[in-house]
Design a protein around this motif. Sequence first.
Motif, PDB file in Angstrom:
ATOM      1  N   LEU A  85       0.837  -1.205   0.000  1.00 41.67           N
ATOM      2  CA  LEU A  85       0.000   0.000   0.000  1.00 41.67           C
ATOM      3  C   LEU A  85       0.871   1.255   0.000  1.00 41.67           C
ATOM      4  N   ASP A  86       0.450   2.267  -0.747  1.00 43.43           N
ATOM      5  CA  ASP A  86       1.174   3.548  -0.760  1.00 43.43           C
ATOM      6  C   ASP A  86       0.707   4.439   0.386  1.00 43.43           C
ATOM      7  N   VAL A  87      -0.609   4.397   0.616  1.00 39.61           N
ATOM      8  CA  VAL A  87      -1.208   5.295   1.612  1.00 39.61           C
ATOM      9  C   VAL A  87      -2.235   4.517   2.413  1.00 39.61           C
ATOM     10  N   VAL A  88      -2.308   4.791   3.709  1.00 36.97           N
ATOM     11  CA  VAL A  88      -3.462   4.328   4.497  1.00 36.97           C
ATOM     12  C   VAL A  88      -4.183   5.583   4.966  1.00 36.97           C
ATOM     13  N   HIS A  89      -5.448   5.676   4.596  1.00 39.00           N
ATOM     14  CA  HIS A  89      -6.243   6.864   4.920  1.00 39.00           C
ATOM     15  C   HIS A  89      -7.168   6.525   6.090  1.00 39.00           C
ATOM     16  N   ALA A  90      -6.890   7.123   7.235  1.00 41.65           N
ATOM     17  CA  ALA A  90      -7.676   6.855   8.445  1.00 41.65           C
ATOM     18  C   ALA A  90      -8.790   7.896   8.567  1.00 41.65           C
ATOM     19  N   HIS A  91     -10.013   7.430   8.620  1.00 40.31           N
ATOM     20  CA  HIS A  91     -11.145   8.350   8.789  1.00 40.31           C
ATOM     21  C   HIS A  91     -11.581   8.311  10.241  1.00 40.31           C
ATOM     22  N   TYR A  92     -11.174   9.331  10.977  1.00 37.25           N
ATOM     23  CA  TYR A  92     -11.423   9.433  12.412  1.00 37.25           C
ATOM     24  C   TYR A  92     -10.059   9.215  13.086  1.00 37.25           C
ATOM     25  N   ALA A  93      -9.704  10.101  13.956  1.00 36.66           N
ATOM     26  CA  ALA A  93      -8.381  10.025  14.590  1.00 36.66           C
ATOM     27  C   ALA A  93      -8.225   8.741  15.403  1.00 36.66           C
ATOM     28  N   ILE A  94      -9.249   8.447  16.198  1.00 30.85           N
ATOM     29  CA  ILE A  94      -9.149   7.201  16.962  1.00 30.85           C
ATOM     30  C   ILE A  94     -10.361   6.313  16.681  1.00 30.85           C
ATOM     31  N   PRO A  95     -10.138   5.037  16.599  1.00 31.70           N
ATOM     32  CA  PRO A  95      -8.846   4.374  16.703  1.00 31.70           C
ATOM     33  C   PRO A  95      -8.069   4.344  15.384  1.00 31.70           C
ATOM     34  N   HIS A  96      -8.666   4.837  14.280  1.00 33.91           N
ATOM     35  CA  HIS A  96      -8.094   4.493  12.971  1.00 33.91           C
ATOM     36  C   HIS A  96      -6.691   5.046  12.735  1.00 33.91           C
ATOM     37  N   ALA A  97      -6.459   6.327  13.096  1.00 31.19           N
ATOM     38  CA  ALA A  97      -5.109   6.869  12.863  1.00 31.19           C
ATOM     39  C   ALA A  97      -4.100   6.166  13.765  1.00 31.19           C
ATOM     40  N   VAL A  98      -4.506   5.922  14.997  1.00 30.90           N
ATOM     41  CA  VAL A  98      -3.582   5.275  15.949  1.00 30.90           C
ATOM     42  C   VAL A  98      -3.295   3.834  15.493  1.00 30.90           C
ATOM     43  N   SER A  99      -4.297   3.142  14.993  1.00 29.51           N
ATOM     44  CA  SER A  99      -4.070   1.787  14.471  1.00 29.51           C
ATOM     45  C   SER A  99      -3.130   1.819  13.266  1.00 29.51           C
ATOM     46  N   ALA A 100      -3.275   2.832  12.425  1.00 29.71           N
ATOM     47  CA  ALA A 100      -2.393   2.941  11.251  1.00 29.71           C
ATOM     48  C   ALA A 100      -0.944   3.158  11.698  1.00 29.71           C
ATOM     49  N   LEU A 101      -0.770   3.962  12.738  1.00 23.74           N
ATOM     50  CA  LEU A 101       0.586   4.194  13.273  1.00 23.74           C
ATOM     51  C   LEU A 101       1.191   2.888  13.783  1.00 23.74           C
ATOM     52  N   LEU A 102       0.362   2.172  14.527  1.00 25.10           N
ATOM     53  CA  LEU A 102       0.821   0.884  15.066  1.00 25.10           C
ATOM     54  C   LEU A 102       1.165  -0.082  13.945  1.00 25.10           C
ATOM     55  N   ALA A 103       0.320  -0.086  12.914  1.00 26.48           N
ATOM     56  CA  ALA A 103       0.550  -0.983  11.769  1.00 26.48           C
ATOM     57  C   ALA A 103       1.895  -0.667  11.136  1.00 26.48           C
ATOM     58  N   ARG A 104       2.197   0.636  11.032  1.00 28.87           N
ATOM     59  CA  ARG A 104       3.470   1.020  10.412  1.00 28.87           C
ATOM     60  C   ARG A 104       4.644   0.534  11.278  1.00 28.87           C
ATOM     61  N   GLN A 105       4.477   0.643  12.583  1.00 25.29           N
ATOM     62  CA  GLN A 105       5.548   0.155  13.472  1.00 25.29           C
ATOM     63  C   GLN A 105       5.708  -1.354  13.346  1.00 25.29           C
ATOM     64  N   MET A 106       4.565  -2.038  13.214  1.00 27.48           N
ATOM     65  CA  MET A 106       4.624  -3.501  13.047  1.00 27.48           C
ATOM     66  C   MET A 106       5.421  -3.862  11.793  1.00 27.48           C
ATOM     67  N   LEU A 107       5.144  -3.103  10.710  1.00 29.25           N
ATOM     68  CA  LEU A 107       5.839  -3.387   9.439  1.00 29.25           C
ATOM     69  C   LEU A 107       7.331  -3.085   9.554  1.00 29.25           C
TER      70      LEU A 107
END
Length: 378
Positions: A85-107
């Motif tokens: 994926l090039d971009v993950v677009h989170a709609h709503y700061a929580i939990p979606h943006a925070v989950s995206a951050l975590l996902a990036r750390q996981m990767l």
Amino acid sequence: MKIGISCHHTYGGSGAVATELGKALALRGHTVHFFSQAAPFRLGRYSKNIFFHEVETMNYPLFESPYYTLSLASKIAAVAFYEKLDVVHAHYAIPHAVSALLARQMLEEKCPGSNCFRIATTLHGTDITIVGADRSMHDAVRLGINKSDGVTAVSAYLKDETERMFSPRVPIEVIPNFVDTSVFRRMPVRETRELLGIDGGMVVIHISNFRPVKRIDDVLAVFGNIRARVPATLLLVGDGPERNGAEAWVRAHGLGDSVRFLGKIDDLVPLLSLADLMLMPSNAESFGLAALEAMSSGVPVVATNVGGFPEFIRHGVDGFLHAPGDVQAMSSSAIALLEDDRLWQRCSAEAVTQARQYDTALLVERYESFYRELIEGS
Ligand code: GMT
């Protein structure tokens, strides 16, 4: 581009915007992966460029409540890894943006040095004004905003509120809600009228998730005043915590025959085509997507002069705006619109013209450029 979209699947504006955006991006040739607890309510049929990943939470006796944020992060990380994926677009700061951050750390943990996706976060309103205002969530929302690569808000009002409440380190770009004006347009209504058993009179509509912020009591009070002057039916579309109280009010006031509780309905176009007026007396509204969809369908809106409404509803031109709780003023404007056909025709035509400024095609291009800037800036 390969774009992940994480959103709420439930009935509400943020899920509607996220889903319509993903569908429009897919039509423009991008590959879109949706992440949600269940299929978003407006997803409809699949297209070759759209994939839906249901996020299943893990049940385990020690977990009192399922860890959706972690499950979502794991799912995003897995899909981002395989699909690049090039971009993950989170709609709503929580939990979606925070989950995206975590996902990036996981990767990053899994493949150090790999070129990870960029995170775009769109703030929709209640994530800031209600959830974000709660002390227990404030820091989580701030993290989601500040660690995103790019942040958008759906109105200038919401951008200002976010800056006032969070003093974010990242700039916030305003990309308003949008409407597909080729879909939200008046269509013939005979069949809908017959199905609903509405013989004549004016039709007033309110669409929401029936939370206290929507001020359903004011919808009913204004409608009560309208009914005292004009034969009319009120269509209440949606469901939520205020519905029981509203039903009790309708019974107590003997309005059962003229108020129809329709519940959650996905296809709004036939109902909006039937409507002569929309009431949106919200206490706060970061944009007010339902009002824009009504305007595109030629329905003038009587709303409050708060939040994002004054950014697209022009008082006296394509609708009317009054202070929250000012039932008298809202009733007068509503009755004027319903009694004066020339005023109604003018406002209806202006509403359609104004909605065209917010057509999906225009705003989807803005999101595309926004993603490109994030990718090129990485
Ligand atoms: O209030 C709703 O209808 C639901 C809520 C949501 O979070 O899904 O909607 C918010 O986002 C919409 C899409 O950006 C906006 O049009 C709504 O104004 C906003 N709701 C509020 O600010 C109360």
